[in-house]
Design an enzyme around this catalytic site. Structure first.
Site, PDB file in Angstrom:
ATOM      1  N   HIS A   1       0.823  -1.210   0.000  1.00 54.65           N
ATOM      2  CA  HIS A   1       0.000   0.000   0.000  1.00 54.65           C
ATOM      3  C   HIS A   1       0.860   1.265   0.000  1.00 54.65           C
ATOM      4  CE1 HIS A   1      -3.731   2.168   0.803  1.00 54.65           C
ATOM      5  NE2 HIS A   1      -3.040   2.916   1.629  1.00 54.65           N
TER       6      HIS A   1
ATOM      7  N   HIS B   1     -10.589   2.332  -1.122  1.00 55.33           N
ATOM      8  CA  HIS B   1     -10.757   1.871   0.259  1.00 55.33           C
ATOM      9  C   HIS B   1     -11.557   0.573   0.217  1.00 55.33           C
ATOM     10  CE1 HIS B   1     -10.483   3.596   4.561  1.00 55.33           C
ATOM     11  NE2 HIS B   1      -9.298   3.403   4.055  1.00 55.33           N
TER      12      HIS B   1
END
EC number: 6.3.5.3
Lengths: 223, 720
Positions: free
Chosen positions: B48, B94
């Site tokens: 990430h 998300h």
């Protein structure tokens, strides 16, 4: 004509309200909620939409305890004009300037769309430039617009011609008697869920909020 | 004195680090890391934050152009819109949090992207959301749709940004892994953009916003019970959003920036304190010292490890001019937000973490920032799709009903009526009518926003599918009359360790890169989300393209709607490409054939033609999936009337050939437009007319009111 727009933390239609008031010819001051007083010589105080204090506890409830709201009530009691839109309407019911309460929408969801309204009375400076019974469309955007008042209050509101607007067509939030906006007994305080400040410019796709501001500012300018 | 947690293979693996990666840490430090340091490395080196699987390919994307003020690498991209103004924008996923806890996952996704935008000094003026869910019939889908939509609305509405566009799609590949891609754009003065690079030694590092709690600590890497027995209670790994705090944080941050006190600023997102501090130090060529006892804390007895890895929301880190500290503090006190000096910039290249006078981490900062592993993962090119076999006959109205009766193509009012689309009172076009348009406050300019990708195409042919996502965004902006300016990419894929998935990624990036270069829409920001898999099956590759277009004058807007009697003109060539089409999927439940090929030169030529002709055009829509049939229906629906199209040929009506638009012109303007097309050698033909009570395709027709009822109710029927 002097106007003030109250800004609470979480207000988010404060600028839009100021733009609409200025377009109608008012001089506008923004007033932070921690102020204990309002500028002198004010003709009208606008309580804008948004999520004051995050809508925590109950919409408008915390804002109604802000220092400036004491001055707001004094202003109204002196016969000053007050316009509360959306969260501002909720604040006005929480301060007791208007009767009733605004509950969660009957459909539970937030609802934002163009909504038909019927102008119920022209006997106020806010609504004088509409026709009685005229149908207009204004944007709505709220989660807690389900107006409620007890039977005795409703009887008074109806008897005194204090319902300013009712929803036309489908009621978007389950409000009692389709009420969308109400006036105070002296007809100088208006609370409404629809957003007239979002319909004052041709670019908005509709200008049916304009007569409300023009009527109010015009009446006060001629005083 | 606390007992130091022992580092063993299980703990290393639980931090998502491989044996090789751990060996590299030891080599970099010349010693073993302690527990807090291991946590910091895991935060900096996870996929990430480090983009370790994708970086090699992201570097190939075009990111520059005269319109670009700031490309990828900061919190968001910045493009010039003239008159000293800039648009700051980005899209970010998300996905995993939203699947676990749809309301909060989606809400904090919106919060994160808004923070990225206002951190750079821009007031957010528009948001969009691209949502991908599993099949409508899957038992989890309704709950996810309702939770995600409520979460998006709950955050954005309270914050006060209009949500002006987005996408909602359904496919069984998302059954176990929905996608929530949040976009935000803000307006700033071009000469008042704030960046993350710290400067000056001994400058105070200031913590702003909400307090730090244990929420999100370690995310998915904190599953092992062996090393979390120092935490009194487990927290859900999904953070909880507070849009009211975010709204105040935005107002306070913008007010603070106006005082001139801010040297550099970075929002705290994933691995908040760690990533933001390292980023600011590294970009400024400085070290950072943090005193954790000064960090505002929501919970008692938090450890250094927890504070460094917490993902509590609505927080910012900033380097401040010391002489303006009092002014800065006053701004935050006005908004009732925490303001604490938690450290300082130092000249040595160190990331020094002190907690109650004890050194908890002491790492070489630039090495920590720049030495993340980078992988050149093996990849297999996606094999060419088998040709499409015969498509059965179908009445065109029945074909259209299959589309508009599916939640994929039905009206999405159920979704966007839960979003405040008009707050700030500058929204000129709300969702449901092509790309969203927002006026630049107080000017005669506007910007348009769109988000696009057709995942089926990308799976069948990553290169053409990648191009098509950009081309579709280009056309959606063009169809409103806007000049496309720049792009943000949100790349959602499966497990990159599988060569076929990596092949999708490489192919899609090639296509996206070629398209943004040809259409002059450089990528200025973006986000990569990998490992979107459940039980070994990946999602459809979904590289969402968010794009921004500019109107230098409101008169350039093709406003619509069409009017009765308008001539319908089809721009572009139709070859009846039904491979991977919406008709094939929705009417026949078949996913076959190749994606439609994209000719970028043709796209640019047709786009320029539409913009040049805007005065002759009453309404315009691009032809995407669903082709001419769906476009004709949508134009008629927007005008609340009927339409007739002269052909009933299924390939012409439902083929998904690219570079096409359907436009409605007043009868006297139609000939002028056709003449101009002829002169410019742009294929254009009059193919029908607006008006009437029916929608007709050749000799087949349906009652318009019935079709509209189907279109406006199908979404709620399926998933409401």
């Amino acid at each position: 004509m002097k106007a003030a727009v109250i800004v609470f933390p979480g207000s988010n239609c404060d600028r839009d309200m100021a733009v609409a008031l200025k377009a109608a010819g008012a001089q506008v001051t923004m007033v932070w909620h921690k102020e204990a007083g309002l500028p002198s010589g004010l003709d009208i105080v606008a309580v804008p939409g948004g999520f004051s204090f995050g809508d925590y506890l109950r919409c408008g409830a915390i804002a109604a305890q802000s220092p400036v709201c004491k001055a707001l009530v004094d202003h109204a009691e002196r016969g000053g004009y007050v316009l509360g839109v959306c969260n501002g309407f909720q604040v006005l019911t929480e301060t007791g300037l208007l009767p009733g309460a605004l509950m969660r929408n009957a459909g539970i969801k937030f609802v934002c769309k163009s909504q038909g309204l019927r102008v119920e009375t022209t006997a106020s400076d806010f609504t004088a430039r509409y026709g009685r019974g005229e149908e207009i469309a204004l944007p709505i955007a709220h989660h807690d617009g389900n107006y409620y008042a007890d039977a005795a209050t409703l009887e008074t509101l109806n008897a005194e011609d204090r319902v300013a607007f009712r929803y036309a067509g489908n009621n978007p939030n389950g409000s009692v008697e389709d009420i969308a906006g109400v006036l105070s007994a002296n007809r100088r305080v208006l609370g409404m869920m629809p957003h007239p400040e979002r319909a004052v410019d041709k670019a908005h796709g509709g200008i049916q909020g304009e007569p409300l501001f023009a009527g109010m500012v015009g009446a006060l300018a001629s005083v | 004195m606390t007992t130091e947690t022992k580092i063993d293979d299980a703990l290393i693996a639980a931090h998502g680090l491989s044996g090789d990666e751990y060996a590299k840490i030891i080599q970099l430090l010349n010693r073993a890391p302690n527990f807090t340091e291991l946590g910091i490395f895991s935060a900096m080196w996870n996929e990430h934050c480090s983009y370790k699987s994708s970086k090699k390919w992201l570097r190939t994307l075009p990111t520059t152009g005269p319109q670009v003020i700031c490309g990828p690498g900061e919190n968001a991209g910045v493009v010039d819109i003239g008159d000293g103004q800039a648009i700051v924008f980005k899209m970010e996923s998300h996905n995993h949090p939203s699947y676990i806890e749809p309301y909060q996952g989606a809400a904090t996704g919106v919060g994160g992207i808004l923070r990225d935008v206002f951190t750079m000094g821009a007031r957010p003026i528009a948001a969009m959301n691209a949502l991908s869910f599993g099949e409508p019939s899957h038992p989890k889908t309704k709950q996810l749709v309702s939770g995600v939509v409520a979460g998006v609305g709950g955050y954005g509405n309270c914050f006060g940004v209009p949500t002006v566009g987005g996408e909602v799609r359904f496919d069984k590949s998302y059954n176990g892994n929905c996608l929530v891609n949040a976009f935000a754009a803000g307006l700033a003065d071009a000469d008042k953009i704030f960046y993350s690079a710290a400067s000056g030694v001994g400058m105070p590092v200031v913590y702003l916003g909400a307090k730090t709690g244990r929420d999100g600590v370690g995310g998915a890497t904190m599953a092992s019970a062996e090393f979390d027995d120092t935490i009194e209670e487990k927290r859900p790994t999904v953070q909880v959003g507070d849009p009211f705090t975010e709204k105040r944080l935005m107002e306070a941050t913008l007010e603070l920036m106006a005082t001139g006190a801010v040297i550099s600023i970075q929002d705290m997102g994933a691995a908040g304190l760690t990533c933001s501090a390292v980023e600011m130090g590294d970009k400024g060529g400085l070290g950072i010292k943090l005193n954790l006892e000064d960090v505002p804390q929501r919970e008692a007895n938090m450890t250094a490890y927890e504070m460094m890895l917490s993902e509590s929301q609505e927080r910012m880190l900033m380097v401040l001019k010391p002489e303006l500290e009092a002014e800065a503090r006053a701004v935050f006190e006005k908004w009732d937000l925490d303001f604490a000096i938690v450290g300082e910039t130092i000249s040595e290249d160190r990331f020094l973490i002190v907690h109650n006078d004890e050194v908890k981490a002491d790492l070489p900062l630039s090495t920590l920032a720049s030495s993340a592993p980078e992988y050149d993962r093996p990849w297999d090119p996606t094999p060419a799709a088998a040709p499409l076999s015969d498509v059965p006959a179908i009445d065109p109205i029945d074909g259209l009903k299959a589309l508009i009766g599916s939640p994929n193509y039905a009206c999405k009012a159920w979704v966007y009526e839960q979003y405040d689309t008009q707050v700030m009172a500058d929204t000129l076009r709300t969702p449901g009518h092509g790309s969203g348009i927002v006026r630049i406050h107080g000017t005669n300019k506007a910007v348009a926003f769109t988000s696009d990708v057709t995942p089926r195409y990308v799976k069948a042919n990553p290169v053409e599918g990648g191009k098509q996502a950009v081309a579709e965004a280009y056309r959606n902006l063009t169809a409103q009359g806007a000049k496309p300016l720049a792009t943000t990419d949100n790349l959602n894929f499966g497990n990159p360790e599988k060569p076929e998935i990596m092949g999708q990624f490489v192919g899609a990036l090639q296509g996206i890169g070629e398209a943004v270069a040809a259409l002059d829409m450089p990528i200025v920001s973006g986000n990569v989300s990998l490992y979107n898999e459940t039980d070994g099956t990946g999602i459809l590759p979904t590289p969402t393209i968010g794009a921004v277009g500019l109107f230098t004058d409101l008169g350039q807007i093709i406003a619509g709607p069409a009017q009765d009697g308008d001539t319908l003109i089809l721009i572009g060539e139709s070859h009846g490409h039904l491979g991977q089409s919406a008709l094939l999927t929705e009417a026949f439940n078949r996913i076959e054939g190749d994606a439609p090929p994209v000719n970028l030169a043709t796209e640019a030529k047709h786009g320029d033609f539409i913009r040049a002709q805007h005065a002759n055009i009453r309404a315009c829509t691009d032809l995407g999936d669903g082709g001419l049939a769906l476009a004709a229906f949508e134009l008629a629906h927007a005008a609340n009337t009927g339409a007739t199209i002269s052909t009933s040929d299924i390939g012409t009506l439902f083929g998904e050939d690219q570079a096409r638009y359907l436009i409605a012109c007043a009868p006297d303007a139609a000939q002028a437009l056709l003449d101009a097309a002829k002169a410019d050698k742009v294929p254009a033909q009059s193919i029908g007319q607006i008006g009437g009570t029916t929608l007709g395709f050749g000799d087949s027709s349906g009652d318009m009111r019935d079709l509209q009822t189907l279109y406006t109710t199908a979404f709620a029927t399926a998933v409401g």
